[in-house]
Structures are given as structure tokens and as C-alpha cells.
Design an enzyme around this catalytic site. Sequence first.
Site, PDB file in Angstrom:
ATOM      1  CG  PHE A 155       3.584   6.681   1.245  1.00  0.00           C
ATOM      2  CD1 PHE A 155       4.505   6.136   0.375  1.00  0.00           C
ATOM      3  CD2 PHE A 155       4.014   7.085   2.494  1.00  0.00           C
ATOM      4  CE1 PHE A 155       5.828   5.994   0.741  1.00  0.00           C
ATOM      5  CE2 PHE A 155       5.336   6.930   2.878  1.00  0.00           C
ATOM      6  CZ  PHE A 155       6.241   6.385   2.004  1.00  0.00           C
ATOM      7  CD1 TRP A 196      -2.897   1.543   0.786  1.00  0.00           C
ATOM      8  CD2 TRP A 196      -1.363   2.408   2.170  1.00  0.00           C
ATOM      9  NE1 TRP A 196      -3.317   2.789   1.146  1.00  0.00           N
ATOM     10  CE2 TRP A 196      -2.394   3.359   2.001  1.00  0.00           C
ATOM     11  CE3 TRP A 196      -0.296   2.746   3.008  1.00  0.00           C
ATOM     12  CZ2 TRP A 196      -2.396   4.601   2.623  1.00  0.00           C
ATOM     13  CZ3 TRP A 196      -0.289   3.982   3.623  1.00  0.00           C
ATOM     14  CH2 TRP A 196      -1.328   4.892   3.434  1.00  0.00           C
ATOM     15  CG  HIS A 197       3.513   2.270   3.188  1.00  0.00           C
ATOM     16  ND1 HIS A 197       2.934   1.247   3.876  1.00  0.00           N
ATOM     17  CD2 HIS A 197       3.494   3.346   4.015  1.00  0.00           C
ATOM     18  CE1 HIS A 197       2.586   1.676   5.078  1.00  0.00           C
ATOM     19  NE2 HIS A 197       2.902   2.938   5.185  1.00  0.00           N
ATOM     20  N   GLY A 198       3.658   1.812  -1.473  1.00  0.00           N
ATOM     21  CA  GLY A 198       4.228   2.208  -2.753  1.00  0.00           C
ATOM     22  C   GLY A 198       4.587   1.035  -3.613  1.00  0.00           C
ATOM     23  CE1 TYR A 256       4.525   7.295   6.278  1.00  0.00           C
ATOM     24  CE2 TYR A 256       2.329   6.627   5.653  1.00  0.00           C
ATOM     25  CZ  TYR A 256       3.552   6.323   6.183  1.00  0.00           C
ATOM     26  OH  TYR A 256       3.810   5.048   6.613  1.00  0.00           O
TER      27      TYR A 256
END
Lengths: 467, 421
Positions: free
Chosen positions: A467, A328-330, A464
Site C-alpha cells: 500500500f 488510499w489503500h489501493g 501493508y
Amino acid sequence: MLLNSYTFLLVFLPVVVVLYWLVPRGYPRMLFLIAASLVFYGLWDWRYIPLLLGTTLVDWAAGHYLARSAAEGASRRRKLILAAAVAINLALLGYFKYRGFFADSLDGIFRLLGADEPLSAIKVLLPIGVSFYTFAGISYAVDMFRGQYPKAKSVIHYLAWVTLFPYILAGPIIRYGHVGEQLERSQQKFRWALVGTGLFFIVMGLAKKMLVADMMAPYVNDLFSHHAHLGLWSGWAAALGYTLQLYFDFSGYSDMAVGVALMIGLRFPQNFDSPYKAVNPSDFWRRWHMTLSGWLRDYLFIPLGGSRGGAARTVRNLLLTFLLGGLWHGPAWTFVFWGLLWGVYQSVHVLAKKYGFAPRWVWLNRILTFVAATVAWVFFRASSMRAAADVLKAMAGFNGVSGEGILRVAPVLAAFIAGGLLWVNLLPNSWQIQPRPKLRYALLLGVVFATALLALSKPSPFLYVQF
Amino acid sequence: MTPPDEPTPTTPGTPAHDDAGPLRPDEPGYPHGAYEEPAIETATPPSGSLKLKQRAVPDPPEIDQAQGRKAFWFVLALVVITLVVVAGVVALNVVADPYGTVGTHLFPTVTTSDRTVKADRIEALKQPPQLVVLGSSRSMRYEPSYLEKKTGLRTFNAGVNGIGGTADAWAMTQFIHEVWPDSHPAYLWMVDVESFVPFEVQARTANEPRLAKFVGAATAGKGVVQLAKAIWQNRTTEFSLDTAKDSARLLIYRKKAKNSQSKYQKQILADGVLKQRLWTKKEWSRRYPNSVQRYSDLYKNVYHKIDPQSQTYFEKTLQFMNDQGATPLIVLTPINPKLAKILNPLGRLQRHQQVVSYLESLQGKYDFKFLDLTDPSVFGFDPKQFYDGMHMTTINTEKAIDYILKKTGGVPPVKPPASGQ
């Protein structure tokens, strides 16, 4: 527009707060809030407003249907509607965020199989906040399916929640069940206490970002960009520096979001609770990015079966949840590995606890958890798996104490690391401080605020936001 | 993420509510978004969907709403103190003016660039120059002493660093005219193909008040309105802690600052030329790859057409020279053929043709002589006498000067206007 910009702090926020309280309560105020949020979002990139509105309307329609058909229970039709809503959100996320990643990975596989022609390069601009508003949409549809909360009062209230400017760019991930009810409430009145508290959180957040995280950033970036030349000290300085930089950056953003929301009478949930005081991996995730970890728990871990079904199933569910949490973060293997690593930490903790191997001494637990988090952040920050391996090699002492003598740990960075470690271990966090309307606090906060504002001369997005 | 076998966290700092009655939704501490956790230890709920059990989400700690009046004074005091501190720092930066951006001139600047040194050298000349060399860093090794030997004209090299720079040429001619208003020098203007990149006033020019005023980048502190305008134009510099650090340093060490010698002060000689330096293989292997990278990026990403604003400054300067009775020699500077080979496919060839066509189109409008030296083989250059892809040693610049003077028949004489403009 960034939360830490002159335009936002000195123009947008004061104007919006004043007008928000002047506009009559109810629908006019909600419409004003939506307009303000769309201006805020549009100033970043107006081309993605139709995408944001389109997704929002799809999620609203799905949620509306699911809420109205609650009597049908888990009927096939309801399941299909829920699946469609979730699929649309995930497809959107997949297209904009992961398309290039999967194409590159496939390309790598084809190359291994001997293919000469690379797949055509795919570059799509990532709509800002897409990770946050798609998760919001999924949570609403699932909550309506479960009958968790009453449905949104109207599409206007729903839109006001999804586009809410204090969190649209980088979270925290807020569910309708938390904020919707506050938006729908009509008796909310303007109070100076709200503005005072909001300012307190904004100053705390801005100071964390501008006076700590951004002061460390150039040194940390420099060390990570020379990953192949790090030694024992510089390797640890890089890892510890980033561990602290990320915390001050993201918790600073979260504090600012809470403060901005308070100024318009909304109370956001806590996102950080002194995570580096955690005594085990599970405790860490109860304290770090709490709104994301809560989301993963309620919409992924528990539907997968949670900790029912024995240790093996729990470990499987933990690994899967954290793997997807990492992704999900990248779109990068470093994030995937970072997530997987946390899944392993959690699993080890679950098993150690089950079989009685968990250490009893609190400080040892804290140190172990902190070191584990620091090692994991190396993957999170590194530009590639190779770079991460280089940093870890240096941290393990394979490159000698001072590396190749090129990189020295700047005394400023060393001082920030020492000070930062004391701060995160000994001081209370923003939510543990009771703001009091006293002149000496106003004086202190005013000086800090001015100093942080004067550090804003260069644009510096929160970490963030990417993201 | 909390595995469900862990205890539910409690958050310290949540305001205690010791009222007997239930909290109202607009009171701090009201459990917004309380929801239920799944009854995972029991069987699946009968509806077939999970239902989460109660989990309170604590509110942020807040100023006691009963202290509304105090909260008002708290907010007011906080805002006033913030404004006072910011205003104090800005005042410090304006008074010290460490980069010369607002032009208060009360203290020396901490940034001594080549512009500052060149301006100093021009002010220190005992007699006005009769020939002025203009251009970018590529022109800085055209030696005034050699030109003087060949032309008999007292020469000053006013070339300054930086890609682009038609505005720099304008500022330099204006400054020389300001210092020596009665002089009417001739000009040798070394123009690059890259002189017409998207326009910007170089920061180094903007930071030197004696030149900045000619390009609208700074206004000297004459009156409150101009000062306010200058502060606003340079707001990112003035509203800055970094500037405040330099301001404080300047005030504490002002004597040192006055005497400080930048590298340019050592390198730029009295006639404006760069001090001689021998070519070394080591320098070539360090600098050449950088120039390849820099100019490849420029042609790939930035320089896709010649910029109208750069043209405006160019023509404005030509007009001024003509008005002063000068017929400038405009020379397109040489480029190392090795680098040209790399840059040509990236668009340099087209830009070169555009610049040549542009200069030729100006021939009827302005009075100047033009020579294209892009290919250094025309003057029999030594391939080893390039420091990098663009900059030549004096061995090559002398060859270039010989060729220029031979091809153009020497520097055209200046015919000062009768009115003495």
C-alpha cells in the site's frame, strides 16, 4: 530490504544500531541516520530516492514558509502555499498509484458508451512507501499552517524524519510533531533497557508475522483463489483466516517498527490496540491502524466539518472520509467499496447511538463489530468485486455447507483460526505487556526469536508494504 | 477514526509515573507529540485555522531504565539462546541432511527424484552401457531395448526431467564415467531447442549429491571447511524449519525412509527408460493446454537468446565425449506441429535457427553428427502419439530412432583413446 529478512535483522540493524550510538550526537548522528535510511530504501529500489528527496524538500520548504509566516494567520498567501504543498503530494500519489486505475475506469466507461478502441495501457512501478511519505508531507504542511507544532529544527532533522527506515516502507504514519522533537533532543544516551525493549517488540512482531500470519497465508490464499467453489465452512474459513492473517501481519510489522525505533532511542506511537475487542465501528478504528485513522480524522474528517452540523453532515463526512481512506489503500474498486462499507458502518453506529438503538450487551456489540469487520475484509482481500461476492455468497450458505466438495478447510487452518480468535479476544496485546529483564523471559523470547528466524528462509513481504 | 463525540481512548500498559515532578522528555511516558484537538464544539478559531486540543500519545511500555545492568544480561541471554537454538536446528539439518544438499550421507534422503533413481540404476548395472541416451524428459521414452535391437549396443537411457539441462548431461556422463571408468560408450544426445534457456543447475540435480558434485552445486562433507562451504551454499535450506521437520521425520522414520519408493522408482526401469504408458485422450486434453501455457510463457518471458553458460556445459560435454573416443549423435528433438504453430510467432522460430546455426558452427571444432528432427513429419510421425506438445509415446520414438539410424548411417563406432583417459 524487508524488516523480516536475514540481511536486515542480522546485518543492517546491528551495524546501524552500533554505529548510531557511536556517532556523535546532533547533526553527525542525524546525517548518519539519513544515510542509513537511504541505504535501506535504496536496497529496495534506488531509482526512487531522487523522488523521495525531491518531495521531501518541497514539503520542507512549504512547511518552513508556513511556520515563519504564522503571524499572518489564514492569509491568502499561506492558504495558497498550503494548497500547493498538498496538491504536489496528492499529484504524486495520483500519478504513481492511481493513474492506471483511473485510465482503466475511464476505459470501462468509454466501452459502455460504445467506444471500440481501448485507452493505451499504463503501467508505472509504484515507488515503495509513497503512500506513507506523501501523507507525512501533507501532515507537516498542515500542522505548520495550523501552528500545531514548532517547525523542524533544520532540513536535516526533517529529512531524518521523512526517510526514517523503521517506518518508510509501510508506516505507521508518524507526524513530525511526534518524532521530530525526539530527533532534535540531544541528551539521549544509549541504554541497554532500550535495546532490551526493542528486542522484545521485534521478537513479538516477527513471531506474529512468521509463525502465525505466514503459516495461515497459503491456506487463505488457496481458498480465495477458489472463490467460486467455496461452501459455508470454507467461505467462513477464508474470511476469518484473512481477518486474523492481516491483523497478525500488520500488527507484527508495527511491533517490529516500534522495536527497531526503540533501539535507536525513538518512541513510536501505538498502531494497534486489540482491534477485534472493539465494541462498535468507531471503537474499531480507534484500535486498528491508529496512526492512519488519526491522520484521517485530523486532516480529513475534522476539516470537512467533523460531527458539527447535525447527523446528516456527520454521515456525509464519515462516508467521504472512509471512501478516501479505502482508496488510499489501493487503486481498486474493492478498496473503494471496503472504505464505503466502513463509512456506512460508522454512520449506522452514529445514528443508532443517536436514536438509542445501539445494543447494550458488550459481548453482542463485540460480536457484531467483529462480524462486520470480517465481512469488510472480504472486499479488502478479494481480487475483484465478483470474487468478493462469491465469498460472501458462500458465507451466507448459498453454496451449501461444503461447496462443491473440492475445498475442505485444512485442519491446520481451522486450528490457527480457533487459536487466533482466542488470542485476539483474550490475550493482552504487545503494548499491554510490561517487558521485564528476567532470565525466563529471555529464554522464552530467545526460543521464539530463533524459531521465527528459521521460518525466514523464503522472502515474505508484509501485506501493508504493497500500500 | 474517532468521531469527536467519542471518548478519547486510553491505552492500557502505559507505564505509570508516580513521580511528583514532571516527566523528562527522555523518560518513558513523556507525552511525545502531544497535540491539540480542534475545539469543534465552539466557534471557528479567530485565526481562521483549526487548532487541535491536547491529546497525549502514549509511549511503548519499556524495561525500567533503573535496571540497566539486568537489561544487559537480558539482551545477552536472549541473543545467546537464539544463537544456540538456531545452531542446534542447523546441526540437526546437517546431520540428517534430508535432501542430500551437504552430502553428509549418514541417512537416506527424503527426496527421491528421477536423478536419484537414474544414479541408482547406473550403479546397479551389471555391465557398462555401450550406448547412452542423454537429454530431457523428451528423451526418456527412447527405449534402450529397441535401440539395442537396432544397433546391437547395450543401451542405457540417462535422460532426466527438466527444461535446459546441458549441465545434467554433463553430470550424467561424468557419473557414468565415475562408475565405469574403463567404459567408452557411444552417445545419442537428444538436444532440445530449449536446452539453451538461461542457465541454472536444476534443484533435483543439486539435491542428488552423486551428480551435484559435477556441477558445483554441492560439496560432499569432506572436512570442516567443505562442510561449512556446503552449509553456506545451501543456507536457505539448512536455516529452515521446514527442513528441520523433514530432518526430524527422517530420524524418526529412518527405516521407512530407506524403503520408501518414489513414483520414479516404480516408473524408471533398470535400463533407465520410462515404463510404457498408453496414449489417452483424457491425458492429452489435460497435458496439452499445460504445455502450451508453459512454453508460451517461456518464449514470451524468459527465452530471448541462447545462454552462454548452457553453451559452456554443452561444449564441455562434447569435448569429454570426443576425448573418450566417441562421436555423439546430436539430434534436435521433435515438437508437436500444433504447438510449434503457437510458439513460432513467440520467438521459437528464431531460437531454433540460432540453435541450428550454433550447432553447425561447432562442426569443425568437435566431432559429432547432427540431425534436426524438429519437424516430426520427416519421420512419418503419428499426430495422435504425442502426450502433449513435446512428449511422444514409444510408437513415435521408435519411428524417430529408425529415421535417425537411417539418416546417420547408424551409431558411429567409438575409438577409445590409446592412453585410456
